[in-house]
Design an enzyme around this catalytic site. Structure first.
Site, PDB file in Angstrom:
ATOM      1  N   VAL A   1      -3.407 -10.837   6.854  1.00  0.00           N
ATOM      2  CA  VAL A   1      -2.702  -9.588   7.206  1.00  0.00           C
ATOM      3  C   VAL A   1      -2.507  -9.458   8.708  1.00  0.00           C
ATOM      4  CG1 VAL A   1      -3.075  -7.066   7.276  1.00  0.00           C
ATOM      5  CG2 VAL A   1      -3.443  -8.327   5.157  1.00  0.00           C
TER       6      VAL A   1
ATOM      7  N   VAL B   1      -9.682 -10.878   2.060  1.00  0.00           N
ATOM      8  CA  VAL B   1     -11.087 -11.279   1.885  1.00  0.00           C
ATOM      9  C   VAL B   1     -12.005 -10.057   1.937  1.00  0.00           C
ATOM     10  CG1 VAL B   1     -11.618 -11.785   4.320  1.00  0.00           C
ATOM     11  CG2 VAL B   1     -12.714 -13.099   2.527  1.00  0.00           C
ATOM     12  N   ASP B   2     -11.623  -9.043   2.698  1.00  0.00           N
ATOM     13  CA  ASP B   2     -12.395  -7.797   2.778  1.00  0.00           C
ATOM     14  C   ASP B   2     -12.472  -7.153   1.392  1.00  0.00           C
ATOM     15  OD1 ASP B   2     -12.035  -4.859   4.996  1.00  0.00           O
ATOM     16  OD2 ASP B   2     -13.759  -5.695   3.937  1.00  0.00           O
TER      17      ASP B   2
HETATM   18  N1  APR Z   1     -12.010 -16.169   0.000  1.00  0.00           N
HETATM   19  C1  APR Z   1     -11.703 -16.884   1.104  1.00  0.00           C
HETATM   20  N2  APR Z   1     -10.632 -16.659   1.877  1.00  0.00           N
HETATM   21  C2  APR Z   1      -9.806 -15.653   1.495  1.00  0.00           C
HETATM   22  C3  APR Z   1     -10.057 -14.851   0.354  1.00  0.00           C
HETATM   23  C4  APR Z   1     -11.212 -15.149  -0.401  1.00  0.00           C
HETATM   24  N3  APR Z   1     -11.526 -14.458  -1.514  1.00  0.00           N
HETATM   25  N4  APR Z   1      -9.050 -13.924   0.251  1.00  0.00           N
HETATM   26  C5  APR Z   1      -8.225 -14.151   1.284  1.00  0.00           C
HETATM   27  N5  APR Z   1      -8.656 -15.186   2.024  1.00  0.00           N
HETATM   28  C6  APR Z   1      -8.065 -15.763   3.241  1.00  0.00           C
HETATM   29  C7  APR Z   1      -6.611 -15.489   3.485  1.00  0.00           C
HETATM   30  O1  APR Z   1      -5.818 -16.451   2.796  1.00  0.00           O
HETATM   31  C8  APR Z   1      -6.523 -15.665   5.001  1.00  0.00           C
HETATM   32  O2  APR Z   1      -6.373 -17.038   5.309  1.00  0.00           O
HETATM   33  O3  APR Z   1      -8.735 -15.144   4.331  1.00  0.00           O
HETATM   34  C9  APR Z   1      -7.895 -15.213   5.499  1.00  0.00           C
HETATM   35  C10 APR Z   1      -7.927 -13.863   6.185  1.00  0.00           C
HETATM   36  O4  APR Z   1      -6.942 -13.021   5.596  1.00  0.00           O
HETATM   37  P1  APR Z   1      -7.189 -11.424   5.449  1.00  0.00           P
HETATM   38  O5  APR Z   1      -8.194 -11.204   4.391  1.00  0.00           O
HETATM   39  O6  APR Z   1      -5.842 -10.800   5.300  1.00  0.00           O
HETATM   40  O7  APR Z   1      -7.872 -10.982   6.816  1.00  0.00           O
HETATM   41  P2  APR Z   1      -7.212 -10.683   8.249  1.00  0.00           P
HETATM   42  O8  APR Z   1      -5.949 -11.451   8.473  1.00  0.00           O
HETATM   43  O9  APR Z   1      -8.354 -10.855   9.224  1.00  0.00           O
HETATM   44  O10 APR Z   1      -6.803  -9.142   8.151  1.00  0.00           O
HETATM   45  C11 APR Z   1      -7.844  -8.188   8.108  1.00  0.00           C
HETATM   46  O11 APR Z   1      -6.900  -7.105   6.199  1.00  0.00           O
HETATM   47  O12 APR Z   1      -7.967  -6.838   4.215  1.00  0.00           O
HETATM   48  C12 APR Z   1      -7.646  -6.206   5.385  1.00  0.00           C
HETATM   49  O13 APR Z   1      -9.434  -4.649   5.741  1.00  0.00           O
HETATM   50  C13 APR Z   1      -8.880  -5.860   6.195  1.00  0.00           C
HETATM   51  O14 APR Z   1      -7.649  -4.547   7.769  1.00  0.00           O
HETATM   52  C14 APR Z   1      -8.296  -5.792   7.574  1.00  0.00           C
HETATM   53  C15 APR Z   1      -7.264  -6.909   7.566  1.00  0.00           C
END
Ligand code: APR
Length: 166
Positions: A120, A33-34
């Site tokens: 992640v 999502v980042d």
């Molecule tokens: N919209 C909504 N939800 C999303 C999207 C999106 N575009 N993309 C991914 N997700 C969901 C994923 O399916 C998951 O359920 O957001 C949730 C969080 O997943 P991650 O993005 O991997 O975040 P997180 O687990 O908190 O890990 C953060 O990942 O991207 C890197 O820079 C970030 O180091 C940080 C880590």
């Protein structure tokens, strides 16, 4: 009484007052999502993030939404899951409470949360959803009064529907 909703889809498309970004402590963007938020918000976002010296896990900072339909982005690094005995639950709860606090301070009406740490960072999604819903339900301030849990899969949607039905 706060309105709690579930939206299945891409958080970058939501025209809400604030979308919450599952960031990392460097605030330099990443995948998931980042990455989606940074891509959609455009090139002004990195400079706005660099005004902060980073962000500790569980804390939250706010930037404009730039090219997103959302007015603001609240960046909050969630905890990495290490089995559950390293304070992960409290850190995740703080992500939600600190994001709500930033929204309340600006009298924002609506905020959309992704599943912080459930990608992640490996947080078990059912436990994470229980913490998210409990943190939002315990929020007693007037703002925000619309909270949207954004889910990205049918499984995540079922989890949140179960948690909201409790
Ligand atoms: N919209 C909504 N939800 C999303 C999207 C999106 N575009 N993309 C991914 N997700 C969901 C994923 O399916 C998951 O359920 O957001 C949730 C969080 O997943 P991650 O993005 O991997 O975040 P997180 O687990 O908190 O890990 C953060 O990942 O991207 C890197 O820079 C970030 O180091 C940080 C880590």
């Amino acid at each position: 009484m706060m309105g709690l909703e579930i939206y299945r889809g891409d958080i970058t498309r939501l025209a809400v007052d604030a979308v919450v970004n599952a960031a990392n402590c460097s605030l330099r963007g990443g995948g998931g999502v980042d990455g989606a938020i940074h891509r959609a918000a455009g090139p002004e976002l990195p400079a706005a993030c660099r005004r902060y010296p980073g962000c500790a896990t569980g804390e939250a900072v706010i930037t404009p939404g730039f090219r997103l339909p959302a007015r603001y982005i609240i960046h909050t690094p969630g905890p990495v899951w290490h089995g559950g005995n390293h304070g992960e639950a409290e850190l995740l709860r703080r992500c939600y409470c600190n994001s709500l606090r930033l929204a309340a301070e600006r009298h924002l009406n609506s905020i959309a949360f992704p599943g912080i740490s459930t990608g992640v960072y490996g947080y078990p999604p059912e436990q994470a959803a229980a913490i998210a819903v409990a943190a939002v339900r315990s929020w007693s301030e007037a703002f925000p009064h619309r909270v949207i849990f954004v889910v990205f899969s049918a499984a995540a949607e079922a989890i949140y529907r179960r948690q909201l039905a409790l």
